[in-house]
Enzyme design. Structure first.
Site, PDB file in Angstrom:
ATOM      1  N   ASP A  18     -16.319   5.998 -12.228  1.00  0.00           N
ATOM      2  CA  ASP A  18     -16.975   6.854 -11.237  1.00  0.00           C
ATOM      3  C   ASP A  18     -16.544   8.313 -11.311  1.00  0.00           C
ATOM      4  OD1 ASP A  18     -18.562   4.934 -10.075  1.00  0.00           O
ATOM      5  OD2 ASP A  18     -16.927   4.204  -8.823  1.00  0.00           O
ATOM      6  N   HIS A  39     -15.740   1.002  -3.756  1.00  0.00           N
ATOM      7  CA  HIS A  39     -16.449   0.308  -4.857  1.00  0.00           C
ATOM      8  C   HIS A  39     -17.512   1.283  -5.372  1.00  0.00           C
ATOM      9  CE1 HIS A  39     -17.969  -2.875  -7.255  1.00  0.00           C
ATOM     10  NE2 HIS A  39     -18.501  -3.678  -6.344  1.00  0.00           N
ATOM     11  N   HIS A  62      -7.863   1.571 -10.652  1.00  0.00           N
ATOM     12  CA  HIS A  62      -8.732   0.400 -10.773  1.00  0.00           C
ATOM     13  C   HIS A  62      -7.894  -0.847 -10.583  1.00  0.00           C
ATOM     14  CE1 HIS A  62     -11.784  -2.313 -12.319  1.00  0.00           C
ATOM     15  NE2 HIS A  62     -12.627  -1.340 -12.056  1.00  0.00           N
TER      16      HIS A  62
HETATM   17  N1  CMC Z   1      -5.267   7.858  -5.418  1.00  0.00           N
HETATM   18  C1  CMC Z   1      -3.973   7.851  -5.040  1.00  0.00           C
HETATM   19  N2  CMC Z   1      -3.208   6.743  -4.993  1.00  0.00           N
HETATM   20  C2  CMC Z   1      -3.782   5.593  -5.338  1.00  0.00           C
HETATM   21  C3  CMC Z   1      -5.130   5.532  -5.760  1.00  0.00           C
HETATM   22  C4  CMC Z   1      -5.862   6.718  -5.798  1.00  0.00           C
HETATM   23  N3  CMC Z   1      -7.125   6.731  -6.189  1.00  0.00           N
HETATM   24  N4  CMC Z   1      -5.447   4.248  -6.061  1.00  0.00           N
HETATM   25  C5  CMC Z   1      -4.338   3.533  -5.832  1.00  0.00           C
HETATM   26  N5  CMC Z   1      -3.346   4.335  -5.401  1.00  0.00           N
HETATM   27  C6  CMC Z   1      -1.974   3.953  -5.095  1.00  0.00           C
HETATM   28  C7  CMC Z   1      -1.896   3.281  -3.729  1.00  0.00           C
HETATM   29  O1  CMC Z   1      -1.640   4.217  -2.718  1.00  0.00           O
HETATM   30  C8  CMC Z   1      -0.758   2.314  -3.952  1.00  0.00           C
HETATM   31  O2  CMC Z   1       0.431   3.063  -3.897  1.00  0.00           O
HETATM   32  P1  CMC Z   1       1.797   2.419  -3.321  1.00  0.00           P
HETATM   33  O3  CMC Z   1       2.047   1.177  -4.152  1.00  0.00           O
HETATM   34  O4  CMC Z   1       2.819   3.488  -3.525  1.00  0.00           O
HETATM   35  O5  CMC Z   1       1.513   2.082  -1.886  1.00  0.00           O
HETATM   36  C9  CMC Z   1      -0.930   1.860  -5.393  1.00  0.00           C
HETATM   37  O6  CMC Z   1      -1.594   2.957  -6.054  1.00  0.00           O
HETATM   38  C10 CMC Z   1      -1.749   0.602  -5.562  1.00  0.00           C
HETATM   39  O7  CMC Z   1      -2.977   0.784  -4.843  1.00  0.00           O
HETATM   40  P2  CMC Z   1      -3.861  -0.403  -4.326  1.00  0.00           P
HETATM   41  O8  CMC Z   1      -4.812   0.127  -3.315  1.00  0.00           O
HETATM   42  O9  CMC Z   1      -2.978  -1.545  -3.952  1.00  0.00           O
HETATM   43  O10 CMC Z   1      -4.630  -0.778  -5.666  1.00  0.00           O
HETATM   44  P3  CMC Z   1      -5.913  -1.684  -5.757  1.00  0.00           P
HETATM   45  O11 CMC Z   1      -5.870  -2.337  -7.080  1.00  0.00           O
HETATM   46  O12 CMC Z   1      -6.025  -2.539  -4.549  1.00  0.00           O
HETATM   47  O13 CMC Z   1      -7.082  -0.596  -5.658  1.00  0.00           O
HETATM   48  C11 CMC Z   1      -8.878   0.821  -6.099  1.00  0.00           C
HETATM   49  C12 CMC Z   1      -7.992  -0.310  -6.657  1.00  0.00           C
HETATM   50  C13 CMC Z   1      -9.972   1.130  -7.141  1.00  0.00           C
HETATM   51  C14 CMC Z   1      -9.576   0.337  -4.817  1.00  0.00           C
HETATM   52  C15 CMC Z   1      -8.024   2.068  -5.817  1.00  0.00           C
HETATM   53  O14 CMC Z   1      -7.405   2.518  -6.997  1.00  0.00           O
HETATM   54  C16 CMC Z   1      -8.813   3.186  -5.159  1.00  0.00           C
HETATM   55  O15 CMC Z   1      -8.928   3.210  -3.923  1.00  0.00           O
HETATM   56  N6  CMC Z   1      -9.351   4.156  -5.977  1.00  0.00           N
HETATM   57  C17 CMC Z   1     -10.201   5.206  -5.438  1.00  0.00           C
HETATM   58  C18 CMC Z   1     -11.604   4.669  -5.213  1.00  0.00           C
HETATM   59  C19 CMC Z   1     -12.345   4.478  -6.513  1.00  0.00           C
HETATM   60  O16 CMC Z   1     -12.346   5.339  -7.397  1.00  0.00           O
HETATM   61  N7  CMC Z   1     -13.035   3.330  -6.624  1.00  0.00           N
HETATM   62  C20 CMC Z   1     -13.883   3.027  -7.785  1.00  0.00           C
HETATM   63  C21 CMC Z   1     -13.361   1.879  -8.563  1.00  0.00           C
HETATM   64  S1  CMC Z   1     -14.175   1.762 -10.166  1.00  0.00           S
HETATM   65  C22 CMC Z   1     -15.801   1.334  -9.812  1.00  0.00           C
HETATM   66  C23 CMC Z   1     -15.923  -0.043  -9.339  1.00  0.00           C
HETATM   67  O17 CMC Z   1     -15.884  -0.967 -10.174  1.00  0.00           O
HETATM   68  O18 CMC Z   1     -16.101  -0.236  -8.133  1.00  0.00           O
END
Ligand code: CMC
Length: 428
Positions: free
Chosen positions: A364, A269, A308
């Site tokens: 971010d 986050h 996201h």
């Molecule tokens: N790098 C590589 N792969 C990713 C990433 C990433 N940053 N984010 C998601 N994926 C992949 C993940 O491995 C999964 O792949 P598969 O379906 O093949 O297993 C797929 O995309 C879906 O991921 P998820 O974790 O189920 O997606 P989510 O909607 O639960 O997660 C997130 C959203 C923001 C937590 C995630 O994209 C992430 O961890 N990003 C990096 C951390 C980050 O930048 N966070 C800041 C968010 S914006 C500020 C805020 O509002 O907090």
């Protein structure tokens, strides 16, 4: 409310059919409770880990369309607000539903400036933290500790009292943040300057040294104001939902905001901006980008600052941030990590893995590079996010507290543990 018709469901366990009203594009989870196999059955539950498809409230504060990359505060597009208003006016908008007129804006800003001081004892307990304490840990603790200075904040159903705490929390966040920074570097605390703008005063408390009066650079002051505004609200994200959930127990808003700040601290986050910088430093040079991307695709790592839960095409905040980055670099000089970030973005946006997973730079990805160029240490990045997000947390807390449909938050679970058993080893 729009009545959109009904959902007809047939329970194949019993053959019975049910008509469930659809209102505003949603069914009420409680309407599922009537679906039973026997009279003493609890009724059907919906199972939704991580709340992927559950609306927990009605809200009139922020609208997001993740597919179209739309973000609006109280109906106003974030792009227009970022160009034409200030962070404090946007905070007023989030809290009150309308932008302030000129007089209201001045009074609001004066009121916030008036409350920027913290009790001298706050300095004493900040002094008690270890020199390398993470400033976000200090923020979580000091925001919670403010509740002990304002016991009247417990009167959460008293609107006038509620407003007092809203003003105090927005006003004191920069002070707590700057004090946390100064403590880490063994610097004397710099007191607020009521003549400066909200971001200008924060820069003053961060950087003032021996000069009689600190004058912030107007470009950096403006950039920080925009960054605070871009972070001000993002509807039911992890920290805001925490604020609502903890607030639903009718605890004082300082304690609820401390919980929200704790949620923000996590690397998925608000802690992501700090991780982006660490990642860029680890990559080290543009030449190393392809190898790093390969590790991400192999599932070894996540590309921090990408992806996201809601935005699946682009994050409108990231676009605005990229624009102000250029202005900031004209003052601070170009951040060498920018080249690595640009290369990472270029390769990722062209790569099948990132395209198919709908992964784009989020807010971010570039904010950390700007903060670093402005001189903030990495550990302060999530703290900057927390300053910006405070009005959003408070707007949602107010809205949740006034919503007659809300009660104390208490999700259900699907129990998957042991059946009844006894200490003597017998089973039922
Ligand atoms: N790098 C590589 N792969 C990713 C990433 C990433 N940053 N984010 C998601 N994926 C992949 C993940 O491995 C999964 O792949 P598969 O379906 O093949 O297993 C797929 O995309 C879906 O991921 P998820 O974790 O189920 O997606 P989510 O909607 O639960 O997660 C997130 C959203 C923001 C937590 C995630 O994209 C992430 O961890 N990003 C990096 C951390 C980050 O930048 N966070 C800041 C968010 S914006 C500020 C805020 O509002 O907090």
């Amino acid at each position: 409310m729009t009545n959109d018709g009904t959902l007809q469901v047939t329970d194949t366990r019993t053959g019975r059919s049910y008509e469930i009203p659809i209102v505003d594009g949603a069914i009420r989870a409680l309407d599922l409770r009537q679906i039973k196999v026997a009279d003493d059955d609890f009724g059907l539950l919906s199972y939704d880990p991580a709340f992927m498809n559950t609306a927990s409230c009605r809200s009139a504060i922020t609208y997001i369309d993740g597919d179209k990359g739309i973000l609006r505060y109280r109906g106003y597009p974030i792009e227009e607000l970022a160009r034409h208003t200030t962070f404090l006016d946007a905070a007023y908008l989030l809290l009150n539903g309308e932008l302030p007129d000129k007089d209201e804006s001045q009074n609001w800003s004066r009121e916030i400036s008036h409350h920027t001081y913290v009790h001298e004892n706050v300095k004493k307990f900040i002094d008690g933290f270890h020199h390398d304490a993470h400033p976000m840990g200090i923020i979580v603790s000091t925001v919670a500790a403010l509740s002990t200075f304002y016991p009247e904040a417990k009167a959460v159903s008293d609107q006038a009292r509620r407003r007092e705490q809203v003003v105090r929390l927005i006003a004191k966040m920069p002070t707590l943040a700057a004090f946390a920074y100064r403590h880490a570097f063994g610097l004397p605390y710099a007191y607020p300057d009521a003549e400066l703008s909200y971001p200008g005063n924060f820069l003053n408390m961060m950087w003032k040294m021996t000069e009689p009066r600190y004058q912030p650079d107007p470009i950096l002051e403006h950039a920080l104001d925009v960054l605070f505004m871009l972070h001000a609200d993002h509807e039911q994200n992890c920290s805001t939902s925490s604020m609502r959930i903890v607030g639903s127990s009718q605890v004082d808003p300082y304690s609820a905001a401390a919980a929200a700040a704790a949620a923000l601290y996590g690397p998925l986050h608000g802690g992501a901006n700090e991780q982006v910088l660490r990642m860029l430093k680890e990559i080290g040079s543009v030449d190393n980008v392809p190898a790093y991307i390969a590790r991400v695709k192999a599932g070894e790592l996540r590309l921090m600052g990408f992806g996201h839960r809601v935005y699946k095409n682009f994050d409108p905040r990231a676009k605005i941030i990229k624009e102000i980055a250029d202005e900031v670099f004209q003052v601070t000089g170009r951040n060498p990590l920018l080249d690595i970030a640009l290369e990472l973005e270029r390769i990722a946006l062209d790569d099948e893995y990132f395209i198919s997973h709908k992964l784009y730079p989020n807010v971010d990805f570039y904010s950390g590079i700007i903060y670093q160029a402005m001189g903030f240490p990495e550990a302060m990045f999530p703290v900057l996010f927390a300053i910006g997000r405070m009005p959003g947390w408070l707007a949602h807390w107010q809205e949740g507290s006034a919503d007659p449909e809300q009660k104390i938050s208490r999700p259900r679970q699907l129990y998957v543990g042991a059946g009844m058993r006894h200490l003597d080893g017998t089973l039922d």
